[in-house]
Design a protein around this motif. Structure first.
Motif, PDB file in Angstrom:
ATOM      1  N   PRO A   6       0.828  -1.208   0.000  1.00 48.17           N
ATOM      2  CA  PRO A   6       0.000   0.000   0.000  1.00 48.17           C
ATOM      3  C   PRO A   6       0.864   1.261   0.000  1.00 48.17           C
ATOM      4  O   PRO A   6       1.852   1.338   0.734  1.00 48.17           O
ATOM      5  CB  PRO A   6      -0.794  -0.095   1.299  1.00 48.17           C
ATOM      6  CG  PRO A   6      -0.516  -1.425   1.884  1.00 48.17           C
ATOM      7  CD  PRO A   6       0.656  -2.020   1.207  1.00 48.17           C
ATOM      8  N   VAL A   7       0.496   2.196  -0.856  1.00 47.64           N
ATOM      9  CA  VAL A   7       1.216   3.464  -0.957  1.00 47.64           C
ATOM     10  C   VAL A   7       0.226   4.579  -0.651  1.00 47.64           C
ATOM     11  O   VAL A   7      -0.937   4.511  -1.077  1.00 47.64           O
ATOM     12  CB  VAL A   7       1.788   3.674  -2.380  1.00 47.64           C
ATOM     13  CG1 VAL A   7       2.514   5.010  -2.477  1.00 47.64           C
ATOM     14  CG2 VAL A   7       2.716   2.529  -2.775  1.00 47.64           C
ATOM     15  N   CYS A   8       0.696   5.584   0.084  1.00 44.07           N
ATOM     16  CA  CYS A   8      -0.137   6.777   0.294  1.00 44.07           C
ATOM     17  C   CYS A   8       0.690   7.997  -0.079  1.00 44.07           C
ATOM     18  O   CYS A   8       1.872   8.088   0.269  1.00 44.07           O
ATOM     19  CB  CYS A   8      -0.575   6.879   1.758  1.00 44.07           C
ATOM     20  SG  CYS A   8      -1.280   8.498   2.172  1.00 44.07           S
ATOM     21  N   ALA A   9       0.079   8.916  -0.806  1.00 44.19           N
ATOM     22  CA  ALA A   9       0.742  10.186  -1.137  1.00 44.19           C
ATOM     23  C   ALA A   9      -0.013  11.293  -0.393  1.00 44.19           C
ATOM     24  O   ALA A   9      -0.936  11.908  -0.936  1.00 44.19           O
ATOM     25  CB  ALA A   9       0.741  10.421  -2.633  1.00 44.19           C
ATOM     26  N   PRO A  10       0.363  11.559   0.866  1.00 45.08           N
ATOM     27  CA  PRO A  10      -0.471  12.434   1.708  1.00 45.08           C
ATOM     28  C   PRO A  10      -0.425  13.908   1.326  1.00 45.08           C
ATOM     29  O   PRO A  10      -1.210  14.701   1.832  1.00 45.08           O
ATOM     30  CB  PRO A  10       0.115  12.205   3.110  1.00 45.08           C
ATOM     31  CG  PRO A  10       1.520  11.757   2.901  1.00 45.08           C
ATOM     32  CD  PRO A  10       1.514  10.998   1.597  1.00 45.08           C
ATOM     33  N   LYS A  11       0.499  14.293   0.416  1.00 49.37           N
ATOM     34  CA  LYS A  11       0.496  15.702  -0.001  1.00 49.37           C
ATOM     35  C   LYS A  11      -0.787  16.056  -0.739  1.00 49.37           C
ATOM     36  O   LYS A  11      -1.137  17.232  -0.848  1.00 49.37           O
ATOM     37  CB  LYS A  11       1.722  16.008  -0.861  1.00 49.37           C
ATOM     38  CG  LYS A  11       3.017  16.058  -0.044  1.00 49.37           C
ATOM     39  CD  LYS A  11       4.230  16.345  -0.899  1.00 49.37           C
ATOM     40  CE  LYS A  11       5.501  16.186  -0.064  1.00 49.37           C
ATOM     41  NZ  LYS A  11       6.715  16.287  -0.904  1.00 49.37           N
ATOM     42  N   ALA A  12      -1.512  15.038  -1.253  1.00 52.51           N
ATOM     43  CA  ALA A  12      -2.832  15.303  -1.830  1.00 52.51           C
ATOM     44  C   ALA A  12      -3.747  15.899  -0.768  1.00 52.51           C
ATOM     45  O   ALA A  12      -4.685  16.626  -1.080  1.00 52.51           O
ATOM     46  CB  ALA A  12      -3.437  14.019  -2.380  1.00 52.51           C
ATOM     47  N   ALA A  13      -3.446  15.616   0.493  1.00 54.54           N
ATOM     48  CA  ALA A  13      -4.252  16.158   1.591  1.00 54.54           C
ATOM     49  C   ALA A  13      -3.671  17.463   2.131  1.00 54.54           C
ATOM     50  O   ALA A  13      -4.355  18.486   2.174  1.00 54.54           O
ATOM     51  CB  ALA A  13      -4.363  15.138   2.716  1.00 54.54           C
ATOM     52  N   PHE A  14      -2.386  17.459   2.530  1.00 51.51           N
ATOM     53  CA  PHE A  14      -1.864  18.669   3.195  1.00 51.51           C
ATOM     54  C   PHE A  14      -1.016  19.562   2.292  1.00 51.51           C
ATOM     55  O   PHE A  14      -0.421  20.540   2.754  1.00 51.51           O
ATOM     56  CB  PHE A  14      -1.124  18.323   4.497  1.00 51.51           C
ATOM     57  CG  PHE A  14      -0.065  17.246   4.414  1.00 51.51           C
ATOM     58  CD1 PHE A  14       1.097  17.447   3.698  1.00 51.51           C
ATOM     59  CD2 PHE A  14      -0.240  16.039   5.080  1.00 51.51           C
ATOM     60  CE1 PHE A  14       2.075  16.467   3.644  1.00 51.51           C
ATOM     61  CE2 PHE A  14       0.734  15.056   5.036  1.00 51.51           C
ATOM     62  CZ  PHE A  14       1.898  15.265   4.308  1.00 51.51           C
ATOM     63  N   GLY A  15      -0.979  19.244   0.994  1.00 49.97           N
ATOM     64  CA  GLY A  15      -0.288  20.138   0.066  1.00 49.97           C
ATOM     65  C   GLY A  15       1.215  19.946   0.112  1.00 49.97           C
ATOM     66  O   GLY A  15       1.743  19.137   0.875  1.00 49.97           O
ATOM     67  N   GLU A  16       1.906  20.702  -0.741  1.00 49.45           N
ATOM     68  CA  GLU A  16       3.366  20.658  -0.773  1.00 49.45           C
ATOM     69  C   GLU A  16       3.879  21.657   0.255  1.00 49.45           C
ATOM     70  O   GLU A  16       3.977  22.855  -0.018  1.00 49.45           O
ATOM     71  CB  GLU A  16       3.893  20.987  -2.170  1.00 49.45           C
ATOM     72  CG  GLU A  16       5.397  20.998  -2.285  1.00 49.45           C
ATOM     73  CD  GLU A  16       6.050  19.737  -1.704  1.00 49.45           C
ATOM     74  OE1 GLU A  16       6.356  19.752  -0.485  1.00 49.45           O
ATOM     75  OE2 GLU A  16       6.244  18.770  -2.445  1.00 49.45           O
ATOM     76  N   ALA A  17       4.177  21.152   1.436  1.00 48.84           N
ATOM     77  CA  ALA A  17       4.592  22.038   2.525  1.00 48.84           C
ATOM     78  C   ALA A  17       6.115  22.157   2.605  1.00 48.84           C
ATOM     79  O   ALA A  17       6.674  22.494   3.659  1.00 48.84           O
ATOM     80  CB  ALA A  17       4.004  21.571   3.849  1.00 48.84           C
ATOM     81  N   LEU A  18       6.788  21.869   1.502  1.00 50.62           N
ATOM     82  CA  LEU A  18       8.229  22.146   1.322  1.00 50.62           C
ATOM     83  C   LEU A  18       9.062  21.613   2.483  1.00 50.62           C
ATOM     84  O   LEU A  18       9.110  20.416   2.691  1.00 50.62           O
ATOM     85  CB  LEU A  18       8.424  23.653   1.099  1.00 50.62           C
ATOM     86  CG  LEU A  18       7.613  24.224  -0.084  1.00 50.62           C
ATOM     87  CD1 LEU A  18       7.665  25.744  -0.107  1.00 50.62           C
ATOM     88  CD2 LEU A  18       8.080  23.642  -1.412  1.00 50.62           C
ATOM     89  N   GLY A  19       9.714  22.493   3.229  1.00 46.09           N
ATOM     90  CA  GLY A  19      10.607  22.029   4.288  1.00 46.09           C
ATOM     91  C   GLY A  19       9.904  21.311   5.428  1.00 46.09           C
ATOM     92  O   GLY A  19      10.533  20.615   6.218  1.00 46.09           O
ATOM     93  N   ALA A  20       8.592  21.475   5.527  1.00 49.88           N
ATOM     94  CA  ALA A  20       7.835  20.762   6.569  1.00 49.88           C
ATOM     95  C   ALA A  20       7.303  19.439   6.054  1.00 49.88           C
ATOM     96  O   ALA A  20       6.871  18.588   6.833  1.00 49.88           O
ATOM     97  CB  ALA A  20       6.664  21.618   7.060  1.00 49.88           C
ATOM     98  N   SER A  21       7.305  19.229   4.724  1.00 48.18           N
ATOM     99  CA  SER A  21       6.562  18.088   4.187  1.00 48.18           C
ATOM    100  C   SER A  21       7.197  16.757   4.570  1.00 48.18           C
ATOM    101  O   SER A  21       6.477  15.780   4.804  1.00 48.18           O
ATOM    102  CB  SER A  21       6.384  18.222   2.679  1.00 48.18           C
ATOM    103  OG  SER A  21       7.622  18.341   2.045  1.00 48.18           O
TER     104      SER A  21
END
Lengths: 405, 85, 401
Positions: free
Chosen positions: C322-337
Motif C-alpha cells: 500500500p502506498v499513500c501520497a499524503p500531499k494530496a491532503a496537506f499540500g506541498e509544505a516544502l521544508g515541513a513536508s
C-alpha cells in the motif's frame, strides 16, 4: 569511531583567496575592511564593510554558470575548488555516493531577495522573473557544490546564522567518524548583502572607523562576506594516501542560550556549555587548550560576555590561554566566519603561529585576557577551541588538535 | 509641527504598552523601562524608531542611554522637535 | 550497541488539522486541505493553515514579534513537549538536554523580503529593528527555544524537500551520540506571497488547483504550510520515564543527483540509492516494507522519478505494498513536508492502515494508491522525500515490539 583529519583548505575572504595568500596576509595583520562598494552606503550612518574584491566566478566554475546562481553559491564553489586542489585528492578515486557536502550560512542568497524587491519597486510584482525562486533557498549552495564536483553523498545546509560554519564542520565530522561518508566538503558561505548591513546598522552594531575586538574603545562589528571549505576524511585514509594533514577534528559542542534572539546570555551560559561539550566530546580538559579562536565580533556586549564565559570555564587558566579575533582583519563574514576561523586554526596548528587581534590599543578592565595584540605569535599550539555565537542564541565550539605523524 | 508634551506622552505610553504587551494605563510616567517594565535594548530601539518616524525627527543613539522612563522620553523628543523647528 | 531512538510525542499543525488527533482524523477521512486561500484571496488555491490562532496554544502574549513560520514552529513544539510530558513551562530554567532540530526550505523568506522592502521604501534608518532577527533562517528555531526554554542543541536544517527527514536523522544521531536527552525534530514552512508568486512564475503550481499524485493528468503542486515535530528520545530514557514506546526511528538514506539544482533527475539514481540506503541501515529488505508514504505532489517529473525509484528497488513487490501520497491532503509544505509525511507514516504503522490518498482516481505507474484507507500487517514503513534541487532522502520508521 574513526578519527577525522583535515586535509584540504580552500577559502575566499576579504583579505584574499587561497590558503597561502590568506595565511601570509593574516599573519601580517592585513585588513580587508574598507568603504562598502557593492551598494551605495550613503543612506547609512556607517560605511565600512569587508567585501571580497575582484572575484571572478568563471575562474572556479566548470559546470555551473555564474548567471544561474547567487553569489553565495559562487563563493562556495570557489572555496570548494581551492580546497579540493589543496588536498591533492583525486575525486575519481572516491565512491561518489560516499562523498558529501555540509555547509553553513546566515542568509543564503539574500541578493536574490534584493533583486526581487528592486524589480518590484521599479516595475511591479508581475515583472518578477520566474528564475528568482529556485535559486533562493539556501540548500542550493551545497547542491551547487554537489553538482559542480559530481558528489552524490549526503548534502545539507545548516543555516544556524553566525555559528553555522562550526555546525556544518561538526556535522561533516560526525558523518566521517561514524563511517557514513568517506569524504566531506564542509564549511560556510555568505554573500555581502544590503539587508544584513541594514539590520546591523539599525541595531547600531557596526563600527564607524575600524574593528577593535576586546579593546576598551571598541565600537562594533563590520559585516563581511566570504566562504571556506575544509576537506574532511578518515585519518587512516588520509595517512594511507600520504596526504598533508593540517589538523585533526577532535569534537564539537553546541547549545542554545534560550534567552534572547540577538543578545547573548549575560553570564555566557550557552557559550560555556558549548565549550564544555566540545572538550568533553574531545576527551580534553581546559588544561589541554592552548589557543582560543574567539568569536570576537568587536561589539561591546559580545566581547565582554565571551570573556566572562572563558573566565568562568577556564578559571585561573584563562589569562594564560591566548585568545584572538581575526574578525579584526576580516570583519564578520557571517555564516562563513567560523569556517574561515577553522581554516586559521588548522594553519595555526600546522605552522605553530597564532594570528593576532589587530587594532588593539587600550585594555578594557572587563576584557582582561591575552588577546594576542597586534602581532602574530609563535606558540606551537596543540589543542584549539574555535568559538562561534549567533542570533537565536546559538553557540558552537569546535575542538581541533595538532596531528603528529 | 504643533505637538504638545501631552501628545508625546500619550504616544510614548501607547508604544511602550504595545512592545511590552500591556495596557497604556499600566505605563506610568516614572516607571523604569528596563527594570520595571521589562523593556530590553531591542524593544527600546523599536520604540525610538517609531518615535522618529512619527515626529520626523532623528534621535541619535547616544541619547538612548539617557532615556529611562516616559518622562525622560518626552523631554528628549521635545528637545529634538524644537531643534528641528 | 547503538541506542534505539523512539518517538514519544507529536506536534503538528497543517491545513488538514492541528494536533495529532485532529491531523489523524483529517488524514484518514480522505479530506483535502487544498482550497481557497485566506492569505492571498481572489481565487488563489492553497493548502495553508486556515484560521490560524496561535494564541489558542501559546496564550496572547509574546506573539507580536513572531512571524508566521515562528508561530507555526512554536505551536507544534508546544504540542509535542506537552504530549511527551516534557514541557518546561513550570521550570525556572529549561533542561539543557532538551533541544530542537528544525527543517525548513525558504525559512524566513517573507520576513527578509519585508525587512528589505521597508528599507527601500522608508529608508534604512526607519526599519523596525525588531524585524531584523526574524530575517535569519534559524529564527523559528530560535524563537521556539526562547518560548519553550529549550537550552540544548538548536539546529536548523535546509535540504530542500528532504529537510524534514534530514532533521529527523540528525536528531536521532545526536541522541545516539549522547549529546542530548530529548529532541524535537521535524520541519516548519510558512506560505508567503513571495513563495506563492515564485512557484506560479516558475510554472510549478497546478493550473487545475489540485494535487493528483502519480495520475496521468497530474499538472503540478499546490503549496501548503505548517509544521510537524516529533519528540525523540533514546528508548532507555523513554522507559526510564515510565513510557512504553511503540515507534522507532529506523534507517536513513540520502543521495544527491549532482545533476541540477532546479530540475528532477528522472533517471532516479539518487532517489533509488536513498531508498536502498534506508533499508540497508534498517537491516531489512524490500519484502519487509509494509507501507510506503510517498513524497509525490503532482509534479510531472518528480512523480515519475519517484515511481521509477520505487519500481527499481521493489520490483514486482510494489504491486502489493500500500502506498499513500499524503500531499494530496496537506499540500506541498516544502521544508515541513518530510516531517508531515513521517507523521503520516507513524500513524499508518500504529493503525496498521495506510491513509487514503485524497481524491485519488488512478495511477499512471501501477502503484497501489487508493482513495480509501488500506489495511496491512507489518512492522516497517518507508517515507520518501525527493527534491528538484537534487537532494533525496528516505527514512524507515518501525514498530518497536
Amino acid at each position: 569511531m574513526k578519527r577525522v583529519a583535515i586535509t584540504g583548505l580552500g577559502l575566499i575572504t576579504p583579505i584574499g583567496a587561497g590558503r597561502e595568500l590568506f595565511w601570509e596576509r593574516l599573519l601580517a595583520g592585513a585588513s580587508g575592511i574598507a568603504t562598502v562598494s557593492s551598494f551605495d552606503s550613503s543612506v547609512f550612518p556607517v560605511h565600512l564593510g569587508a567585501e571580497v574584491k575582484e572575484f571572478d566566478p568563471t575562474q572556479f566554475l566548470r559546470r555551473g554558470k555564474p548567471e544561474e546562481m547567487g553569489r553565495g553559491s559562487q563563493l562556495a564553489i570557489a572555496a570548494a575548488r581551492m580546497s579540493i586542489e589543496d588536498s591533492g585528492i583525486d575525486l575519481g578515486s572516491y565512491d561518489p555516493g560516499r562523498a558529501g557536502v555540509s555547509m553553513g550560512t546566515t542568509s543564503g542568497e539574500p541578493r536574490l531577495v534584493e533583486r526581487y524587491n528592486d524589480v518590484r519597486k521599479a516595475e511591479g510584482l508581475e515583472a518578477i522573473p520566474g528564475d528568482f525562486l529556485p535559486q533562493y533557498p539556501c540548500n542550493v549552495i551545497p547542491s551547487h557544490i554537489a553538482v559542480e564536483f559530481g558528489l552524490h553523498g549526503p548534502c545539507m545546509m545548516i543555516p544556524t546564522a553566525c555559528a553555522a560554519g562550526n555546525y556544518a564542520i561538526g556535522y561533516g565530522y560526525d558523518l566521517i567518524r561514524t563511517g557514513r561518508a568517506d569524504l566531506m566538503l564542509a564549511g560556510g558561505a555568505d554573500a555581502f548583502s544590503r539587508i544584513t548591513y541594514q539590520g546591523f546598522s539599525r541595531l547600531g552594531a557596526i563600527a564607524p572607523e575600524r574593528c577593535q575586538p576586546f579593546d576598551k574603545n571598541r565600537k562594533g562589528m563590520v559585516p563581511g562576506e566570504g566562504a571556506a571549505v575544509l576537506i574532511l576524511e578518515p585519518l587512516d585514509a588520509a595517512r594511507a594516501r600520504g596526504a598533508k594533514i593540517y589538523a585533526e577534528v577532535l569534537g564539537y559542542g553546541v547549545s542554545c542560550d534560550s534567552h534572547h534572539m540577538t543578545a547573548a546570555h549575560p553570564k555566557g551560559d550557552g557559550a560555556i556549555r558549548a565549550m564544555s561539550m566540545a572538550l568533553e566530546g574531545s576527551k580534553k580538559t581546559i588544561h589541554d587548550v592552548d589557543y582560543i579562536s574567539a568569536h570576537g565580533t568587536g561589539t561591546p556586549t559580545n566581547d565582554r560576555v565571551e570573556t566572562i564565559a572563558v573566565r568562568t570555564l577556564f578559571g585561573e587558566r584563562a589569562a594564560k590561554v591566548p585568545m584572538s579575533s581575526i574578525k579584526s582583519m576580516l570583519g564578520h563574514t557571517m555564516g562563513a566566519a567560523s569556517a574561515i576561523e577553522a581554516v586559521a586554526c588548522s594553519l595555526a596548528l600546522d605552522t605553530g603561529v597564532i594570528p593576532a587581534t589587530i587594532n588593539y590599543e587600550t585594555q578594557d578592565p572587563e576584557c582582561d585576557l591575552d588577546y594576542v595584540p597586534n602581532q602574530a605569535r609563535t606558540t606551537h599550539p596543540q589543542v584549539i577551541l574555535n568559538n562561534a555565537y549567533a542570533f537565536g542564541g546559538n553557540n558552537a565550539s569546535l575542538c581541533l588538535a595538532r596531528y603528529e605523524a | 509641527m504643533n505637538v504638545t508634551a501631552d501628545d508625546i506622552r500619550t504616544e510614548v505610553k501607547r508604544l511602550i504598552a504595545e512592545v511590552t504587551e500591556r495596557a497604556p494605563e499600566e505605563v506610568s510616567d516614572t516607571a523604569l523601562f528596563q527594570d520595571e517594565l521589562g523593556v530590553d535594548s531591542l524593544m527600546a530601539m523599536e520604540v525610538m524608531v517609531a518615535v522618529d518616524k512619527k515626529y520626523k525627527i532623528n534621535i541619535p543613539e547616544e541619547e538612548f542611554a539617557k532615556i529611562r522612563n516616559v518622562d525622560d522620553t518626552v523631554t528628549v523628543v521635545q528637545h529634538y522637535l524644537n531643534g528641528a523647528a | 550497541m547503538n541506542p534505539r531512538v523512539v518517538v514519544t510525542g507529536v506536534g503538528v499543525i497543517s491545513s488538514i488539522g492541528a494536533g495529532a488527533d485532529d491531523f489523524e482524523r483529517g488524514l484518514y477521512s480522505g479530506m483535502t486541505g487544498v482550497g481557497p486561500s485566506q492569505l492571498f484571496g481572489e481565487g488563489a488555491i492553497t493548502a495553508e493553515v486556515r484560521d490560524f490562532a496561535p494564541q489558542n496554544w501559546l496564550g496572547p502574549k509574546g506573539l507580536r514579534v513572531l512571524d508566521r513560520s515562528a508561530r507555526l514552529a512554536c505551536v507544534s513544539s508546544h504540542m509535542a513537549l506537552c504530549g511527551a510530558g516534557l514541557s518546561q513551562a513550570d521550570a525556572a530554567e529549561g533542561d539543557p538536554g532538551l533541544g530542537l532540530i528544525c527543517g525548513t526550505m525558504f525559512g524566513s523568506l517573507h520576513s527578509i523580503t519585508s525587512f528589505d522592502w521597508s528599507g527601500l521604501t522608508e529608508g534604512p534608518n526607519l526599519v523596525n529593528p525588531m524585524e531584523f532577527p526574524n530575517t535569519v533562517i534559524n529564527s523559528p528555531a530560535g524563537h521556539a527555544a526562547i518560548k519553550h526554554k529549550l537550552r540544548g542543541v538548536n539546529s536548523t536544517i535546509c535540504a530542500g524537500l528532504a529537510s524534514g527527514l534530514y532533521a529527523l536523522h540528525y536528531a536521532a544521531e545526536f541522541l545516539r551520540f549522547g549529546r542530548a536527552k530529548a529532541l524535537l525534530a521535524g520541519g516548519v514552512e510558512e506560505l508567503c506571497e513571495e513563495s506563492f508568486l515564485g512557484f506560479r512564475k516558475m510554472g510549478a503550481t497546478s493550473p487545475s488547483g489540485s494535487i493528483k499524485p502519480f495520475a496521468a493528468d497530474r499538472d503540478g503542486s499546490v503549496l501548503g504550510d505548517g509544521s510537524a515535530l516529533l519528540m525523540l528520545e533514546t528508548e532507555d530514557d523513554a522507559r526510564a520515564r515510565g513510557l512504553t514506546p511503540v515507534l522507532e526511528v529506523g534507517g536513513f538514506g540520502s543521495a544527491h543527483d549532482a545533476h541540477s539544482t532546479s530540475a528532477f533527475d528522472v533517471r532516479a539514481g539518487g532517489a533509488t540509492s536513498a531508498i536502498r540506503q534506508a533499508l540497508e541501515a534498517s537491516k531489512i529488505g524490500p519484502v519487509d516494507v509494509a507501507c510506503i508514504i510517498s513524497g509525490a505532489s503532482g509534479s510531472r517529473a518528480g512523480d515519475l522519478m519517484e515511481a521509477r525509484a520505487l519500481r527499481s528497488v521493489f520490483g514486482d513487490l510494489l504491486d502489493d505494498i500500500p502506498v499513500c501520497a499524503p500531499k494530496a491532503a496537506f499540500g506541498e509544505a516544502l521544508g515541513a513536508s518530510g516531517a508531515l509525511c513521517a507523521l503520516a507514516g507513524a500513524l499508518a504503522l500504529r493503525r496498521q492502515t495506510a491513509p487514503p490518498t485524497a481524491g485519488f482516481i488512478g495511477s499512471e505507474f501501477g502503484l497501489r494508491l487508493s482513495a480509501e484507507a488500506q489495511p496491512f500487517q507489518g512492522k516497517y514503513v518507508l517515507i520518501d522525500a525527493f527534491g528538484c534541487d537534487g537532494n533525496n532522502a528516505a527514512l524507515v520508521l518501525n514498530l518497536r515490539t
